[in-house]
Scaffold this motif. Sequence first.
Motif, PDB file in Angstrom:
ATOM      1  N   ARG A  34      10.122  24.051  38.124  1.00 54.36           N
ATOM      2  CA  ARG A  34      11.440  23.442  38.344  1.00 54.36           C
ATOM      3  C   ARG A  34      11.764  22.346  37.331  1.00 54.36           C
ATOM      4  N   ALA A  35      11.035  22.305  36.232  1.00 51.62           N
ATOM      5  CA  ALA A  35      11.368  21.349  35.172  1.00 51.62           C
ATOM      6  C   ALA A  35      12.732  21.707  34.585  1.00 51.62           C
ATOM      7  N   PRO A  36      13.468  20.721  34.075  1.00 51.40           N
ATOM      8  CA  PRO A  36      14.793  21.014  33.500  1.00 51.40           C
ATOM      9  C   PRO A  36      14.750  22.091  32.424  1.00 51.40           C
ATOM     10  N   GLU A  37      13.658  22.143  31.679  1.00 54.52           N
ATOM     11  CA  GLU A  37      13.559  23.126  30.591  1.00 54.52           C
ATOM     12  C   GLU A  37      13.618  24.561  31.100  1.00 54.52           C
ATOM     13  N   THR A  38      13.156  24.767  32.347  1.00 56.06           N
ATOM     14  CA  THR A  38      13.152  26.130  32.874  1.00 56.06           C
ATOM     15  C   THR A  38      14.546  26.596  33.283  1.00 56.06           C
ATOM     16  N   ARG A  39      15.524  25.695  33.237  1.00 58.40           N
ATOM     17  CA  ARG A  39      16.908  26.049  33.602  1.00 58.40           C
ATOM     18  C   ARG A  39      17.807  26.177  32.379  1.00 58.40           C
ATOM     19  N   THR A  40      17.248  26.063  31.201  1.00 58.77           N
ATOM     20  CA  THR A  40      18.062  26.174  29.998  1.00 58.77           C
ATOM     21  C   THR A  40      18.438  27.638  29.756  1.00 58.77           C
ATOM     22  N   PRO A  41      19.579  27.893  29.122  1.00 62.99           N
ATOM     23  CA  PRO A  41      19.964  29.275  28.836  1.00 62.99           C
ATOM     24  C   PRO A  41      18.906  30.025  28.026  1.00 62.99           C
ATOM     25  N   GLU A  42      18.245  29.311  27.112  1.00 64.56           N
ATOM     26  CA  GLU A  42      17.239  29.969  26.275  1.00 64.56           C
ATOM     27  C   GLU A  42      16.078  30.489  27.124  1.00 64.56           C
ATOM     28  N   LEU A  44      16.088  30.969  30.477  1.00 65.87           N
ATOM     29  CA  LEU A  44      16.563  31.939  31.451  1.00 65.87           C
ATOM     30  C   LEU A  44      16.806  33.306  30.816  1.00 65.87           C
ATOM     31  N   ALA A  45      17.155  33.327  29.545  1.00 69.48           N
ATOM     32  CA  ALA A  45      17.293  34.608  28.845  1.00 69.48           C
ATOM     33  C   ALA A  45      15.931  35.284  28.703  1.00 69.48           C
ATOM     34  N   LEU A  46      14.901  34.466  28.525  1.00 73.74           N
ATOM     35  CA  LEU A  46      13.537  34.983  28.409  1.00 73.74           C
ATOM     36  C   LEU A  46      12.995  35.377  29.780  1.00 73.74           C
ATOM     37  N   ASN A  47      13.252  34.517  30.758  1.00 75.43           N
ATOM     38  CA  ASN A  47      12.663  34.673  32.085  1.00 75.43           C
ATOM     39  C   ASN A  47      13.716  34.326  33.145  1.00 75.43           C
ATOM     40  N   PRO A  48      14.498  35.289  33.592  1.00 72.38           N
ATOM     41  CA  PRO A  48      15.595  35.011  34.528  1.00 72.38           C
ATOM     42  C   PRO A  48      15.139  34.382  35.843  1.00 72.38           C
ATOM     43  N   ASN A  49      13.856  34.553  36.202  1.00 74.39           N
ATOM     44  CA  ASN A  49      13.349  33.962  37.443  1.00 74.39           C
ATOM     45  C   ASN A  49      13.015  32.486  37.284  1.00 74.39           C
ATOM     46  N   ALA A  50      13.048  31.981  36.059  1.00 70.34           N
ATOM     47  CA  ALA A  50      12.789  30.559  35.776  1.00 70.34           C
ATOM     48  C   ALA A  50      11.426  30.117  36.282  1.00 70.34           C
ATOM     49  N   ARG A  51      10.456  31.021  36.234  1.00 72.78           N
ATOM     50  CA  ARG A  51       9.137  30.711  36.773  1.00 72.78           C
ATOM     51  C   ARG A  51       8.191  30.210  35.688  1.00 72.78           C
ATOM     52  N   VAL A  52       7.292  29.327  36.100  1.00 69.77           N
ATOM     53  CA  VAL A  52       6.117  29.003  35.316  1.00 69.77           C
ATOM     54  C   VAL A  52       4.928  29.030  36.289  1.00 69.77           C
ATOM     55  N   PRO A  53       3.761  29.467  35.800  1.00 69.28           N
ATOM     56  CA  PRO A  53       3.488  29.849  34.422  1.00 69.28           C
ATOM     57  C   PRO A  53       4.058  31.218  34.067  1.00 69.28           C
ATOM     58  N   ILE A  61       6.732  39.791  28.313  1.00 66.71           N
ATOM     59  CA  ILE A  61       6.904  38.643  29.195  1.00 66.71           C
ATOM     60  C   ILE A  61       6.226  38.937  30.531  1.00 66.71           C
ATOM     61  N   LEU A  62       5.418  37.992  30.986  1.00 66.89           N
ATOM     62  CA  LEU A  62       4.706  38.183  32.249  1.00 66.89           C
ATOM     63  C   LEU A  62       4.597  36.847  32.971  1.00 66.89           C
ATOM     64  N   SER A  63       4.940  36.859  34.252  1.00 68.19           N
ATOM     65  CA  SER A  63       4.814  35.675  35.091  1.00 68.19           C
ATOM     66  C   SER A  63       3.738  35.916  36.144  1.00 68.19           C
ATOM     67  N   GLU A  64       3.441  34.863  36.902  1.00 66.70           N
ATOM     68  CA  GLU A  64       2.435  34.845  37.951  1.00 66.70           C
ATOM     69  C   GLU A  64       1.052  34.752  37.315  1.00 66.70           C
ATOM     70  N   SER A  65       0.385  33.664  37.620  1.00 65.89           N
ATOM     71  CA  SER A  65      -0.849  33.319  36.920  1.00 65.89           C
ATOM     72  C   SER A  65      -1.957  34.348  37.087  1.00 65.89           C
ATOM     73  N   MET A  66      -2.091  34.938  38.273  1.00 67.20           N
ATOM     74  CA  MET A  66      -3.176  35.904  38.459  1.00 67.20           C
ATOM     75  C   MET A  66      -2.933  37.167  37.646  1.00 67.20           C
ATOM     76  N   ALA A  67      -1.685  37.640  37.636  1.00 68.76           N
ATOM     77  CA  ALA A  67      -1.366  38.812  36.830  1.00 68.76           C
ATOM     78  C   ALA A  67      -1.615  38.530  35.350  1.00 68.76           C
ATOM     79  N   ILE A  68      -1.250  37.333  34.914  1.00 71.98           N
ATOM     80  CA  ILE A  68      -1.474  36.946  33.521  1.00 71.98           C
ATOM     81  C   ILE A  68      -2.958  37.005  33.189  1.00 71.98           C
ATOM     82  N   ASN A  69      -3.788  36.480  34.077  1.00 68.72           N
ATOM     83  CA  ASN A  69      -5.222  36.438  33.803  1.00 68.72           C
ATOM     84  C   ASN A  69      -5.847  37.828  33.770  1.00 68.72           C
TER      85      ASN A  69
END
Length: 204
Positions: A34-42, A44-53, A61-69
């Motif tokens: 929920r950092a401000p950076e995750t709401r930027t258009p740039e 959100l274009a990469l990751n519409p779910n605005a998730r980290v990690p 592009i891959l989200s969710e830490s366990m899937a990433i690992n």
Amino acid sequence: MLRLYGSARSRALRVLWMAGELGLKFDHKDWLPRAPETRTPEYLALNPNARVPTIDDDGFILSESMAINFYLAKKHKSPLYPADPKNEARALQWSLWETDRLDRQLVNYCRHTRDLPEAERKPEIAEAAWKEVEPAFNVLETALSRSEWLAGTAFSVGDLNVAAALYRALSLDLGKWPHLQAWLKRCWERPAAKKARAMREEKG
């Protein structure tokens, strides 16, 4: 170039640990959920779910830490990814179990017993969380009394995912669970784990 979005104070801790195990070089954006950076258009274009990690691996592009690992360990042919399908399934099972049974509950317990200012702590939340944490610790204790590792005969992505979620338990009294305590120590004594932990503690 691998890019990793997420702070060591979040579930990105386990991804930073995995990257260290694999010796990967990456561009790191140290962003909290929920950092401000995750709401930027740039972003959100990469990751519409605005998730980290989240990772960007040359456009994948891959989200969710366990899937990433799991992805990183398998892509880089790491011994942390179990070769035996049964141990692969066990590593996945424990990782999913941790998210369902332990992660949020342990966070709530620690927040409301020590991490929050005393005036903000809610004992009822801590008590409810502990009712979930204690049985989960018992499950791990039983499993680890039979084997030093959760999936096979060596440290794996399953151990990493669960041990990373138990970061807060490092400062708890685990004397009631000696096998869990010994396993957690083995996991966090790995050089990549120490490095990830230092990044986490540097951020407070």
